[in-house]
Design a protein around this motif. Sequence first.
Motif, PDB file in Angstrom:
ATOM      1  N   THR A   1      53.447  33.866  50.697  1.00 27.36           N
ATOM      2  CA  THR A   1      53.043  32.862  49.715  1.00 27.36           C
ATOM      3  C   THR A   1      51.601  32.462  50.012  1.00 27.36           C
ATOM      4  OG1 THR A   1      53.892  31.095  51.110  1.00 27.36           O
ATOM      5  CG2 THR A   1      55.383  32.005  49.455  1.00 27.36           C
ATOM      6  N   GLY A   2      51.052  31.679  49.125  1.00 24.40           N
ATOM      7  CA  GLY A   2      49.690  31.216  49.332  1.00 24.40           C
ATOM      8  C   GLY A   2      48.722  32.377  49.405  1.00 24.40           C
ATOM      9  N   SER A   3      47.944  32.424  50.448  1.00 25.91           N
ATOM     10  CA  SER A   3      46.950  33.491  50.572  1.00 25.91           C
ATOM     11  C   SER A   3      47.606  34.843  50.812  1.00 25.91           C
ATOM     12  CB  SER A   3      45.989  33.173  51.726  1.00 25.91           C
ATOM     13  OG  SER A   3      46.705  33.063  52.952  1.00 25.91           O
ATOM     14  N   GLY A   4      48.865  34.822  51.179  1.00 25.72           N
ATOM     15  CA  GLY A   4      49.561  36.085  51.415  1.00 25.72           C
ATOM     16  C   GLY A   4      50.198  36.650  50.175  1.00 25.72           C
ATOM     17  N   ALA A   5      50.127  35.925  49.066  1.00 28.22           N
ATOM     18  CA  ALA A   5      50.761  36.397  47.834  1.00 28.22           C
ATOM     19  C   ALA A   5      49.998  37.586  47.267  1.00 28.22           C
ATOM     20  CB  ALA A   5      50.800  35.268  46.810  1.00 28.22           C
ATOM     21  N   SER A   6      50.699  38.433  46.601  1.00 28.53           N
ATOM     22  CA  SER A   6      50.041  39.592  45.982  1.00 28.53           C
ATOM     23  C   SER A   6      50.560  39.779  44.565  1.00 28.53           C
ATOM     24  CB  SER A   6      50.290  40.865  46.801  1.00 28.53           C
ATOM     25  OG  SER A   6      51.658  41.193  46.758  1.00 28.53           O
ATOM     26  N   SER A   7      49.753  40.397  43.755  1.00 25.94           N
ATOM     27  CA  SER A   7      50.139  40.719  42.382  1.00 25.94           C
ATOM     28  C   SER A   7      50.038  42.220  42.171  1.00 25.94           C
ATOM     29  CB  SER A   7      49.222  40.003  41.382  1.00 25.94           C
ATOM     30  OG  SER A   7      49.402  38.612  41.459  1.00 25.94           O
ATOM     31  N   ILE A   8      50.976  42.751  41.413  1.00 27.04           N
ATOM     32  CA  ILE A   8      50.957  44.187  41.121  1.00 27.04           C
ATOM     33  C   ILE A   8      49.974  44.427  39.984  1.00 27.04           C
ATOM     34  CG2 ILE A   8      52.336  46.150  40.350  1.00 27.04           C
ATOM     35  CD1 ILE A   8      54.784  44.682  41.541  1.00 27.04           C
ATOM     36  N   LEU A   9      49.109  45.364  40.148  1.00 24.34           N
ATOM     37  CA  LEU A   9      48.089  45.655  39.138  1.00 24.34           C
ATOM     38  C   LEU A   9      48.589  46.730  38.179  1.00 24.34           C
ATOM     39  CD1 LEU A   9      44.953  45.705  41.484  1.00 24.34           C
ATOM     40  CD2 LEU A   9      45.969  43.764  40.256  1.00 24.34           C
ATOM     41  N   LEU A  10      48.179  46.597  36.926  1.00 21.94           N
ATOM     42  CA  LEU A  10      48.545  47.611  35.924  1.00 21.94           C
ATOM     43  C   LEU A  10      47.686  48.851  36.151  1.00 21.94           C
ATOM     44  CD1 LEU A  10      50.238  48.243  33.389  1.00 21.94           C
ATOM     45  CD2 LEU A  10      48.333  47.356  32.023  1.00 21.94           C
ATOM     46  N   LYS A  11      48.367  49.950  36.311  1.00 22.96           N
ATOM     47  CA  LYS A  11      47.650  51.201  36.584  1.00 22.96           C
ATOM     48  C   LYS A  11      46.866  51.618  35.347  1.00 22.96           C
ATOM     49  CE  LYS A  11      48.552  55.959  38.147  1.00 22.96           C
ATOM     50  NZ  LYS A  11      47.532  55.927  39.206  1.00 22.96           N
ATOM     51  N   SER A  12      45.651  52.096  35.585  1.00 22.17           N
ATOM     52  CA  SER A  12      44.800  52.519  34.468  1.00 22.17           C
ATOM     53  C   SER A  12      45.479  53.612  33.653  1.00 22.17           C
ATOM     54  CB  SER A  12      43.460  53.042  35.019  1.00 22.17           C
ATOM     55  OG  SER A  12      42.660  53.521  33.967  1.00 22.17           O
ATOM     56  N   GLY A  13      45.486  53.426  32.346  1.00 25.52           N
ATOM     57  CA  GLY A  13      46.103  54.413  31.463  1.00 25.52           C
ATOM     58  C   GLY A  13      47.587  54.195  31.237  1.00 25.52           C
ATOM     59  N   TRP A  14      48.131  53.209  31.911  1.00 25.54           N
ATOM     60  CA  TRP A  14      49.548  52.892  31.761  1.00 25.54           C
ATOM     61  C   TRP A  14      49.689  51.586  30.979  1.00 25.54           C
ATOM     62  CZ3 TRP A  14      53.896  55.222  34.620  1.00 25.54           C
ATOM     63  CH2 TRP A  14      53.555  56.432  35.233  1.00 25.54           C
ATOM     64  N   SER A  15      50.886  51.365  30.452  1.00 29.64           N
ATOM     65  CA  SER A  15      51.166  50.136  29.697  1.00 29.64           C
ATOM     66  C   SER A  15      52.241  49.336  30.420  1.00 29.64           C
ATOM     67  CB  SER A  15      51.654  50.479  28.288  1.00 29.64           C
ATOM     68  OG  SER A  15      50.669  51.198  27.579  1.00 29.64           O
ATOM     69  N   SER A  16      52.188  48.039  30.201  1.00 24.20           N
ATOM     70  CA  SER A  16      53.159  47.161  30.852  1.00 24.20           C
ATOM     71  C   SER A  16      54.417  47.025  30.004  1.00 24.20           C
ATOM     72  CB  SER A  16      52.552  45.775  31.077  1.00 24.20           C
ATOM     73  OG  SER A  16      53.540  44.882  31.584  1.00 24.20           O
ATOM     74  N   ALA A  17      55.564  47.125  30.666  1.00 21.57           N
ATOM     75  CA  ALA A  17      56.838  46.823  30.013  1.00 21.57           C
ATOM     76  C   ALA A  17      57.396  45.538  30.612  1.00 21.57           C
ATOM     77  CB  ALA A  17      57.820  47.981  30.181  1.00 21.57           C
TER      78      ALA A  17
END
Lengths: 295, 140
Positions: free
Chosen positions: A42-58
């Motif tokens: 949590t906090g500074s240790g939190a991470s977010s998954i990035l959308l890969k280039s050329g891909w779409s989010s479901a």
Amino acid sequence: MVVESVSAVATSNDATTVVVTAPTGIIAGDLLVCFLNSYSGTGSGASSILLKSGWSSAGSNEWQTRLKQSIQYRVADSSDAAASTFTFTRDNDFERFSGYMIRASGQNASVPLGYVDTYSSGTINSASFSATVDAYTPNTDGALVVINYAGFSNSGGGGFPTFSSYAGIPNTTLVGILTAGGAGGSTSLAGASVYGIQSTDSEITGFTANLNRALENHYGQIAVFLPPVNQSGTNTLVETTTTTFTQAGTCDTIGGTNILAEATGVTLAQTGKDTTLTQWTNEAKPSTTWVNETK
Amino acid sequence: MAGFYSKGLEVAVKAVTGDTAAPTGTLKGAFMATGYTQDQEAHQFFADVSGSVASGTTVRTIAGLDVRVDAANNRIEIDFTDPSETPVTASTNQFMLYMDTGTPATSPLIANGALSATLSPIGGTLTLTVNAAGLAAINY
């Protein structure tokens, strides 16, 4: 739609990337769907998954900024067909990152993604749960239903959670594969990618699952990919109306002759005979005398 | 609305009577938008209706044309191979037949037929299964 092949589960620890092995047999036009889960601090240790280039989010999901989920998809091209791996990225390298990919075919070329939603089960400290999502009915048979499940327990230890069954999507046999998990200290985590083909379109309102041990929270995301909707119909025959012309004037001279009407000579048939003949007898002459009358 | 266009019948009658030669070109058809309302006299050429072709569809070249006499029903029928296209996302409830001369402003409209239902494919195949008696028929 058809699930053609499935990749092995890929995991990484304390890294910003996870390298997913390509499902076998990719050809241009296939639908690639990747399930991603990130368990971090949590906090500074939190991470977010990035959308890969050329891909779409479901869709994406998170719990307390610590667990992040993402389903990403792409229609494969020739470069994907030649690829042996796919690398996905998050923005922090703390703790676990996992990925898993399926290759499907027969998707709608125009709008492959039909529906996404997230859920959070109200059932806590239980080895079974029921997830409720917004009601959705695919517009045709053969939809691909995918679920990215996550479970979390902060009560400590208890071993690595595993899943025993999934059910509840009508006309669909769900197949689940564990994609990530961990146990130790005060935390137990579990994640599963679940998918199935809905043979006949029916309303989706949620699903149920059972695990081998209780977890405090159950949450995740669901997406539905659609095959093409074909349409065929016939026409009603276009016809001209048969026209009857009206008489526009009168004839002032009528000529012609008739055909002679003749009676046909008829011979009447005898219909019976008299069987009681009687001889004539004499009658007496009247005695009345004629008298003159005045004119 | 379904029916023949007066222009198409006029062209046909003029051609058969020798009044004016029939136009040459390619017989084509189009799935029309659900909002299209046929005007049998005002709509004469493709240029008059091109804006009402169903969005997402393309004009189809007619194949397998079969113009025949149906003596049992006293009519001349216009039939052809089922037109289709894929993939397409559209909404249509009628199919229009015309002679494409290469210039929309001189391509006479022939007939417009209503479909049995509104067809709304989504990324799939759109097919007109032509009536067994054809798209249109002229009674005699």
